[in-house]
Design a protein around this motif. Structure first.
Motif, short mmCIF file in Angstrom:
data_model
loop_
_atom_site.label_atom_id
_atom_site.label_comp_id
_atom_site.label_asym_id
_atom_site.label_seq_id
_atom_site.Cartn_x
_atom_site.Cartn_y
_atom_site.Cartn_z
N LEU A 105 0.84 -1.21 0.00
CA LEU A 105 0.00 0.00 0.00
C LEU A 105 0.87 1.25 0.00
O LEU A 105 0.59 2.22 -0.72
CB LEU A 105 -0.92 0.01 1.23
N ALA A 106 1.90 1.24 0.84
CA ALA A 106 2.78 2.41 0.95
C ALA A 106 3.48 2.69 -0.38
O ALA A 106 3.58 3.84 -0.81
CB ALA A 106 3.81 2.19 2.06
N ARG A 107 3.97 1.64 -1.04
CA ARG A 107 4.64 1.84 -2.33
C ARG A 107 3.66 2.36 -3.38
O ARG A 107 4.00 3.24 -4.19
CB ARG A 107 5.27 0.53 -2.79
N ASP A 108 2.45 1.83 -3.36
CA ASP A 108 1.43 2.27 -4.31
C ASP A 108 1.16 3.76 -4.13
O ASP A 108 1.13 4.53 -5.10
CB ASP A 108 0.16 1.45 -4.10
N LEU A 109 0.97 4.19 -2.86
CA LEU A 109 0.66 5.60 -2.61
C LEU A 109 1.88 6.49 -2.85
O LEU A 109 1.74 7.61 -3.36
CB LEU A 109 0.15 5.76 -1.18
N ALA A 110 3.07 6.02 -2.49
CA ALA A 110 4.27 6.83 -2.67
C ALA A 110 4.50 7.18 -4.13
O ALA A 110 5.06 8.24 -4.44
CB ALA A 110 5.48 6.10 -2.10
N ARG A 111 4.08 6.31 -5.03
CA ARG A 111 4.23 6.60 -6.46
C ARG A 111 3.28 7.70 -6.92
O ARG A 111 3.50 8.32 -7.96
CB ARG A 111 3.98 5.33 -7.28
N ARG A 112 2.24 7.96 -6.14
CA ARG A 112 1.21 8.91 -6.57
C ARG A 112 1.39 10.30 -5.99
O ARG A 112 0.76 11.26 -6.46
CB ARG A 112 -0.18 8.41 -6.17
N ILE A 113 2.17 10.45 -4.91
CA ILE A 113 2.23 11.73 -4.21
C ILE A 113 3.66 12.23 -4.11
O ILE A 113 4.63 11.48 -4.30
CB ILE A 113 1.61 11.64 -2.80
N ARG A 114 3.80 13.51 -3.77
CA ARG A 114 5.11 14.13 -3.55
C ARG A 114 5.51 14.09 -2.09
O ARG A 114 6.67 14.33 -1.75
CB ARG A 114 5.08 15.58 -4.04
N GLY A 115 4.56 13.82 -1.22
CA GLY A 115 4.85 13.79 0.21
C GLY A 115 5.43 12.47 0.68
O GLY A 115 5.89 11.65 -0.12
N GLU A 116 5.40 12.27 1.99
CA GLU A 116 6.00 11.09 2.62
C GLU A 116 4.92 10.08 2.98
O GLU A 116 3.82 10.45 3.39
CB GLU A 116 6.76 11.50 3.88
N VAL A 117 5.26 8.80 2.85
CA VAL A 117 4.38 7.71 3.26
C VAL A 117 5.18 6.81 4.20
O VAL A 117 6.26 6.34 3.84
CB VAL A 117 3.88 6.90 2.06
N ARG A 118 4.64 6.57 5.38
CA ARG A 118 5.35 5.76 6.37
C ARG A 118 4.47 4.59 6.79
O ARG A 118 3.26 4.75 6.99
CB ARG A 118 5.70 6.61 7.59
N HIS A 119 5.09 3.43 6.95
CA HIS A 119 4.36 2.26 7.41
C HIS A 119 5.17 1.45 8.41
O HIS A 119 4.78 0.35 8.78
CB HIS A 119 3.98 1.37 6.22
N ASP A 120 6.31 1.98 8.85
CA ASP A 120 7.15 1.27 9.80
C ASP A 120 6.50 1.25 11.18
O ASP A 120 5.62 2.06 11.49
CB ASP A 120 8.53 1.93 9.89
N ALA A 121 6.92 0.34 12.01
CA ALA A 121 6.32 0.14 13.33
C ALA A 121 6.44 1.39 14.20
O ALA A 121 5.50 1.74 14.95
CB ALA A 121 6.95 -1.06 14.02
N THR A 122 7.58 2.07 14.13
CA THR A 122 7.77 3.25 14.97
C THR A 122 6.79 4.36 14.61
O THR A 122 6.15 4.96 15.49
CB THR A 122 9.21 3.77 14.84
N SER A 123 6.66 4.67 13.32
CA SER A 123 5.74 5.72 12.90
C SER A 123 4.30 5.37 13.26
O SER A 123 3.54 6.23 13.74
CB SER A 123 5.86 5.95 11.39
N ARG A 124 3.93 4.12 13.03
CA ARG A 124 2.56 3.72 13.34
C ARG A 124 2.30 3.80 14.84
O ARG A 124 1.21 4.16 15.26
CB ARG A 124 2.30 2.31 12.82
N ALA A 125 3.30 3.50 15.66
CA ALA A 125 3.13 3.61 17.11
C ALA A 125 3.00 5.06 17.54
O ALA A 125 2.21 5.40 18.43
CB ALA A 125 4.32 2.94 17.82
#
Length: 457
Positions: free
Chosen positions: A116-136
């Protein structure tokens, strides 16, 4: 009327419901530092097209092999009661007039989240995070709740949000727009996509000192806005306690007020216009319309006119109940601002009884009818704010502070009644419990030198 939700075979992940103005209400509302927008469906129209009205309500406990309800319950337009399951203790199903939303909450494996993160990262200029630390980090706010999101998105430009909503609709995810995360009741957490506006979408776009107006992005912190206004001798009236971290977008979502609400009122009293992104991807500029502008919209075609017809028809129908049942207090944080819609209709001369609730002395009265006042306080359930045009007030030339010490909390409360007659700009009460907690913190203890004794309040 009733809008049956689509069968899970057509749209298996249902995380929202049709809102009053055609957006989608999300699974969790936001607070002054965040808000939510459910983007699980393509809007009320898509729900109607895919609905199967001939089917009766499903047993909430009946699950398919994929864990989703076999059939969704009918959804009525008002009032909204959003929750994961209907109350099974109530025989005969939900009461008439209630809306019950059966939510299936999609859960993703780490590999699926990465996809999901890779799919969205290809569409936007901003940042996409899915790592455990960011989600926490984004799983909590100032409440007791902890709900890790599927993704964290930090948009760099407003166009990124269109891609976020596209992905949310594609996978049936809710969208939670978050600022400082100071919510006390879990409004800024959710299992869908967390969107943090505060890093990039935080600019002052324009200041007009003569008109006393400012145009801002939703991630701007209130303290930063007031610093930019300082050379012009202006401020934004509502001043929340979290002024050094509260974002304007969050204050709009929560309809924040602050200590000086006695003078300035609420955020809704100082909003001139909003640029809103709805769940269907359409963008609308909501500003004050005069009588001619309202009539033109009511007779027009398209999404915008339909929004106005829906809201105005609803408010005119429910006007007597709003007048009778809405609490007549300075600030109400529950429910949509239908009382403000009544005030707007009265301002353009339509035959409705105006809302008689109290208003602060420097609260700006509506200069026309505006859906912006409905968006304020909606906790992001009706749309995402892209820009806001705000009313400004003069900065006070001088300020003073009176500190009264009392042997009991009751005496302090009685003193408040007397002090109100002097028309102060703010009244705050601190009892012994709060003072003792402050003494235990080294940083706070340095600021207690003003105490002359050991008061109860």
């Amino acid at each position: 009327g009733e809008v049956p939700l689509p069968d899970p075979a057509v749209a298996p992940h249902v995380s929202g419901c049709p809102s009053l103005v055609g957006g989608l209400a999300g699974p969790l509302p936001g607070d002054r530092a965040g808000s939510s927008l459910g983007a699980g469906l393509g809007g009320a129209r898509r729900a109607r097209e895919t609905a199967r009205p001939e089917e009766g309500p499903a047993d909430p406990g009946a699950q398919s092999d994929r864990g989703h309800p076999r059939r969704a319950l009918p959804l009525q337009a008002r009032p909204l009661v959003v929750g994961p399951r209907p109350d099974r203790s109530r025989r005969g199903g939900p009461c008439k007039g209630e809306a019950v939303l059966v939510m299936s909450r999609p859960r993703f494996s780490p590999r699926e989240r990465a996809d999901l993160a890779r799919d969205l990262a290809r569409r936007i200029r901003g940042e996409v995070r899915h790592d455990a630390t960011s989600r926490a980090l984004y799983a909590t706010d100032a409440s007791i709740y902890e709900v890790p999101p599927a993704l964290v998105v930090i948009p760099r430009v407003a166009e990124d949000l269109h891609a976020v909503l596209d992905l949310a609709r594609q996978y049936g995810l809710g969208v939670v727009a978050r600022g400082a995360g100071t919510s006390l009741e879990g409004q800024t957490v959710g299992e869908g996509i967390q969107v943090d506006f505060s890093r990039y979408l935080n600019r002052v776009l324009a200041i007009d000192p003569e008109a006393r107006q400012a145009r801002v992005e939703p991630g701007l912190v209130l303290d930063d806005l007031n610093r930019a206004l300082s050379p012009h001798g202006l401020i934004f009236g509502p001043d929340v306690a979290t002024i050094d971290r509260a974002t304007l977008g969050g204050m709009l979502g929560n309809n924040s007020s602050g200590a000086r609400s006695l003078v300035y009122g609420k955020t809704v009293d100082h909003v001139l216009a909003l640029r809103i992104l709805l769940a269907d991807g359409s963008v609308h500029d909501f500003d004050e319309k005069g009588a001619d502008g309202v009539q033109a919209l009511l007779s027009g075609r398209g999404v915008g006119p339909e929004l106005y017809r829906t809201v105005i028809g609803l408010v005119r129908e429910l006007g007597p109940q709003i007048l009778e049942r809405f609490p007549r207090i300075m600030r109400r944080v529950s429910g949509y601002n239908l009382d403000e819609m009544l005030r707007g209709l009265a301002a353009v001369g339509l035959p409705v009884l105006p809302w008689p609730g109290p208003q602060a002395p420097q609260a700006r009265p509506p200069g026309g009818f505006s859906l912006a006042r409905l968006m304020v306080g909606s906790e992001g359930t009706l749309g995402l704010t892209l820009q806001a045009t705000l009313n400004l007030v003069p900065r006070p030339q001088a300020t003073g502070l009176l500190i009264g010490e009392f042997p009991s909390r009751d005496e302090a409360l009685q003193a408040n009644l007397a002090l109100l007659e002097l028309k102060p700009s703010a009244l705050e009460l601190m009892d012994r419990h709060l003072l003792d907690l402050a003494r235990e913190q080294r940083e706070m203890a340095r600021h207690l030198s003003f105490l002359q004794g050991s008061p109860e309040a």
